[in-house]
Structure formats: C-alpha cells, structure tokens
Scaffold this motif. Structure first.
Motif, PDB file in Angstrom:
ATOM      1  N   LYS A  41       0.848  -1.133  -0.012  1.00 54.50           N
ATOM      2  CA  LYS A  41      -0.084   0.150  -0.056  1.00 54.50           C
ATOM      3  C   LYS A  41       0.942   1.395  -0.217  1.00 54.50           C
ATOM      4  N   GLU A 121      -9.558  -3.609   4.600  1.00 53.90           N
ATOM      5  CA  GLU A 121      -8.771  -3.541   3.221  1.00 53.90           C
ATOM      6  C   GLU A 121      -9.770  -4.318   2.301  1.00 53.90           C
ATOM      7  N   HIS A 124     -11.878  -1.649   1.384  1.00 52.66           N
ATOM      8  CA  HIS A 124     -11.243  -0.521   0.417  1.00 52.66           C
ATOM      9  C   HIS A 124     -11.112  -1.203  -1.064  1.00 52.66           C
TER      10      HIS A 124
END
Length: 262
Positions: A41, A121, A124
């Motif tokens: 990330k 996550e 996302h």
C-alpha cells in the motif's frame, strides 16, 4: 563451545531443531502475508524498506522474548476468571475458558485487530474511492509509512509471543530455539519480495490473503478463549485455497492467450 557440539551430536536435538524450524517457518507465513499486504500500500520506493524493517522487527522481538523466557512463560498464569460456566463439549469439558492470562488477552486483542484490519482492506478493495486529500504527496507517504510500521510492530508482538510460547512447549534448549528463529526469519527475508510482488501482480490473491488474515484472526481469538484449533487444519485449508487460485490463474491466462490468437 564443547557443550554446543555435544548438544548437536544428540539426534533428539536435531529432531527438535528440524521440527521447530518447520513450525517457525509456517507460523511466520501469517506474519509475512500481513507485512506484504501493508507494504504494497506504500509508494513503490518505500515497499522494500518497509518489508526489511518489518522482518527486522520480527527477528528482534523474537530474540528479545527468548532472552526473557521466564517472564514470557509467566504470561500464561491466570490474571482473572469470569467464573462463568459455559456449555460442555462432547468430552464433558467446558467448550471455552473463562479464566484469562495475559497471553490470552494479547491473542484476543491481536485477533480483533487482524479482523478489523482485514475487513477494512476488503472494503477498500471492493469499494475503492479516489482520495481528495490536498496534502503534499511526500507528507502523505511519510504518514502512511509510519502507520504501516506501527501496525507491523503490533502484529509482530502477537505473532512473536505465540511463536516463542509454542517453541518453549517443544523444547527447553535455548540454542535450538535461537537457531530455529534465525532460520525462520532468514526464510522470511528470502520470501518477502517475491511474495509481495506476486500479491501485487494478482489482485485476486490479495482478496485470498485478506481472507486468510480473517481466518487467522478468528483462530487467535478462539485460542485466547481456550478453543485450540489444530494449526495443521488451518494451513491445509490455506494450501488448498492457494492451489485452487493457482488453477484459476492458469485458466484465465490460457483463455487470454486464446483470445489474443483470435
């Protein structure tokens, strides 16, 4: 030196070392998957550094805990007991424990953190929205790097305590434990970049890895409540899932090549 040579001339010491190295490598996979997802990330120029820092912290924490084995074993002592009588299992024993040690509390907290992080996550990745942040890119990267390192430290602590307590249960020889930890971390160093790059190139693998983290988080919470799930079952399920995903990837590539020919 003579005592060390005498130790490794003992076949039982070699058997314990091999078993412990395998166990430490398998337990390190969870840690490495988490580090890989977090580092991916970050901006590309910071990823390798984050992985090195994360693995270095994992090694340092394990060696520190090995030097404090007496204190670490004390973490298994009961801190408080809720005194609740839960349902009984098929063997007439409580299905879960209501007496908690510091180890149990750390495992539960780590499991909750893993589930929260993996869920965040997944959300996302499924519902990604562009950021409208007006901060300077370098400042954003620095904040992200610091946040990633903090999260890695938290999970390193949980995985390290679980790893070292398991090692203490397998052998009482400190030299064997140190060698096993060094070998496992060495394997993590070798696998870190290839694994992270493989995850980054294959988005479906990211979702699979996040699913693994959800499962590991649930297992940590269960372990904290005294429900011990055999690790072999967990890693067999993970291995089977990886095999199915590899077959899917091969199938997609074959279809893509056919489409390019036509």
């Amino acid at each position: 030196m003579e005592s060390l040579l005498a130790l490794f001339s003992d076949p039982t010491a070699w058997a314990a070392l091999i078993a412990l190295v395998v166990m430490e490598v398998v337990l390190g996979i969870d840690n490495l998957v988490f580090i890989s997802i977090l580092s991916n990330k970050l901006p590309e120029e910071q990823r390798a550094r984050a992985r090195k820092v994360g693995i270095g912290l994992a090694l340092g924490m394990r060696l520190l805990l090995l030097s404090m084995i007496a204190w670490l074993v004390g973490l298994t002592a009961v801190v408080f007991d809720l005194g609740i009588t839960g349902p009984l299992n098929d063997y007439g024993q409580p299905a879960f424990e209501t007496a908690f040690s510091w180890r149990d509390l750390i495992l539960v907290a780590g499991g909750l953190f893993l589930i929260w992080k993996a869920t965040k996550e997944i959300h996302h990745n499924v519902d990604a929205t562009p950021s409208d942040d007006l901060l300077d890119k370098k400042q954003v990267a620095a904040i992200t790097f610091g946040s990633a390192i903090v999260q890695i430290i938290l999970l390193d602590m949980v995985f390290s305590i679980d790893s070292i307590l398991t090692a203490v249960g397998m052998t009482d020889n400190l030299a064997v434990m140190i060698i096993a930890v060094l070998a496992a971390v060495g394997a993590m160093v070798l696998a870190a970049d290839p694994l992270a790059n493989f995850i980054a190139r294959n988005p479906t693998v990211v979702m699979l890895a996040l699913g693994f983290l959800l499962m590991i988080g649930a297992v940590l919470i269960a372990d904290g409540f005294g429900v011990h799930v055999p690790k072999g079952y967990i890693y067999a399920a993970m291995g089977f899932s990886v095999l199915v995903e590899l077959l899917n990837m091969l199938s997609r590539r074959a279809q893509q090549r056919k489409g390019e020919k036509h």
